[in-house]
Write a protein that holds these residues in place. Sequence first.
Motif, mmCIF file in Angstrom:
data_model
loop_
_atom_site.group_PDB
_atom_site.id
_atom_site.type_symbol
_atom_site.label_atom_id
_atom_site.label_comp_id
_atom_site.label_asym_id
_atom_site.label_seq_id
_atom_site.Cartn_x
_atom_site.Cartn_y
_atom_site.Cartn_z
ATOM 1 N N VAL A 244 0.845 -1.198 0.000
ATOM 2 C CA VAL A 244 0.000 0.000 0.000
ATOM 3 C C VAL A 244 0.884 1.253 0.000
ATOM 4 O O VAL A 244 0.610 2.228 -0.705
ATOM 5 N N GLU A 245 1.988 1.207 0.751
ATOM 6 C CA GLU A 245 2.898 2.358 0.773
ATOM 7 C C GLU A 245 3.496 2.618 -0.605
ATOM 8 O O GLU A 245 3.638 3.766 -1.029
ATOM 9 N N HIS A 246 3.839 1.531 -1.312
ATOM 10 C CA HIS A 246 4.346 1.699 -2.685
ATOM 11 C C HIS A 246 3.284 2.324 -3.581
ATOM 12 O O HIS A 246 3.580 3.186 -4.401
ATOM 13 N N ILE A 247 2.074 1.843 -3.421
ATOM 14 C CA ILE A 247 0.977 2.378 -4.240
ATOM 15 C C ILE A 247 0.789 3.866 -3.941
ATOM 16 O O ILE A 247 0.660 4.687 -4.851
ATOM 17 N N ILE A 248 0.827 4.225 -2.648
ATOM 18 C CA ILE A 248 0.629 5.635 -2.278
ATOM 19 C C ILE A 248 1.745 6.511 -2.846
ATOM 20 O O ILE A 248 1.480 7.590 -3.389
ATOM 21 N N SER A 249 2.996 6.038 -2.789
ATOM 22 C CA SER A 249 4.054 6.894 -3.348
ATOM 23 C C SER A 249 3.910 6.952 -4.870
ATOM 24 O O SER A 249 4.181 7.995 -5.481
ATOM 25 N N LEU A 273 -0.172 1.586 -12.568
ATOM 26 C CA LEU A 273 0.719 1.663 -11.418
ATOM 27 C C LEU A 273 0.930 0.282 -10.774
ATOM 28 O O LEU A 273 2.042 -0.086 -10.423
ATOM 29 N N TYR A 274 -0.132 -0.468 -10.625
ATOM 30 C CA TYR A 274 -0.038 -1.798 -10.033
ATOM 31 C C TYR A 274 0.898 -2.668 -10.870
ATOM 32 O O TYR A 274 1.735 -3.386 -10.350
ATOM 33 N N GLU A 275 0.734 -2.582 -12.197
ATOM 34 C CA GLU A 275 1.585 -3.369 -13.101
ATOM 35 C C GLU A 275 3.038 -2.960 -12.943
ATOM 36 O O GLU A 275 3.918 -3.793 -12.779
#
Length: 338
Positions: A244-249, A273-275
Amino acid sequence: MTENQNPPRYTGDIAEQHLDPAREYTVENQEIVFSAEQHAVWADLFAGIHQPYLLEHICQEYLNGLTRLGLDPQHIPTVAHLNERIQPRTGWRIERTAVRYTLADDWYDKFGQRIFLITDYLRTRDQMEFTPEPDMFHDIFGHLPYLTMDFYAHIEDKFAPAYHKATQAEKEVIKRLAWYSTEFGLVMENNRLKVFGAGIISGRSELANTIMEFYRLGRDNVLDYSGHVFAQLQEHFLAHKEQVEHIISGINQVHQQGQMSSQEQGWNVVRGLYEELGIPREGYLGGEVILAPFDVEVIAQIPKTVYAFNPMFFVCESFEGMDALLDSYLKPIALRNS
Ligand SMILES: [Fe+2]
């Protein structure tokens, strides 16, 4: 250079609107004569959301407030009607403004006086499912049922005193807290996820998307609705915190690059982004929106997603819980000596 050649860069807020003060409504002159087509747009928006299969996913407090507000499904209400229903109950007052998107400083000046501004702008027929701008349907249908209720007036009362004493950086956090609570918050009710925020309630596509996620989480065995749902949500969030932190950044990068400036682009960007991050779209992270427990520190990191669907929504365990979490950030600022 004209505005069209150089569209404003996306900053999380809608661009500032310069208005001739002579065009603004006066205290004595608040009412508008709407056209038959405007009433028809209102009626279609109202009917589109006032459906049992959607309403059952909206919190009971909203439904109680909607009854109290006594809206006519066929006609846009007058400001006089709204004030008759609201003012004796909570002391809040409605004022009309010609500004289509009031900037936060002006908004919270009015909030401090317990005045809730409603715009005079109504979306057009090509925006029935989603509009980035808060139009009068959003303001009235989304927010005002709640303003007949003390608990909501009490929540709204917290923002202005803190905002007025906040630093610039804190103001940004306060705007995000308002965004992810009163605009796009979720709340637990009888162990079920329910929609609370006015932004979700007044936008059919985001409302439908949210409800689909409630169902998907059950169907994909992420949440067992016969168990304690909020505790399971907390567990999933903690177990996926790093992702989740990666997604937020990633969201912040996309946001700073100005790539979330349209509904279509916004979602494509978040999906991409997920990819890019190599995060499989399954289980807890397999839906269109991540549901997470309401957390001030996490919310402080996520920009407002005005022009696209929100990539994350936050859930409070109860309204008392929401109250306490908002107080934890807002109260120390409000009590500061200025
Ligand atoms: Fe709003």
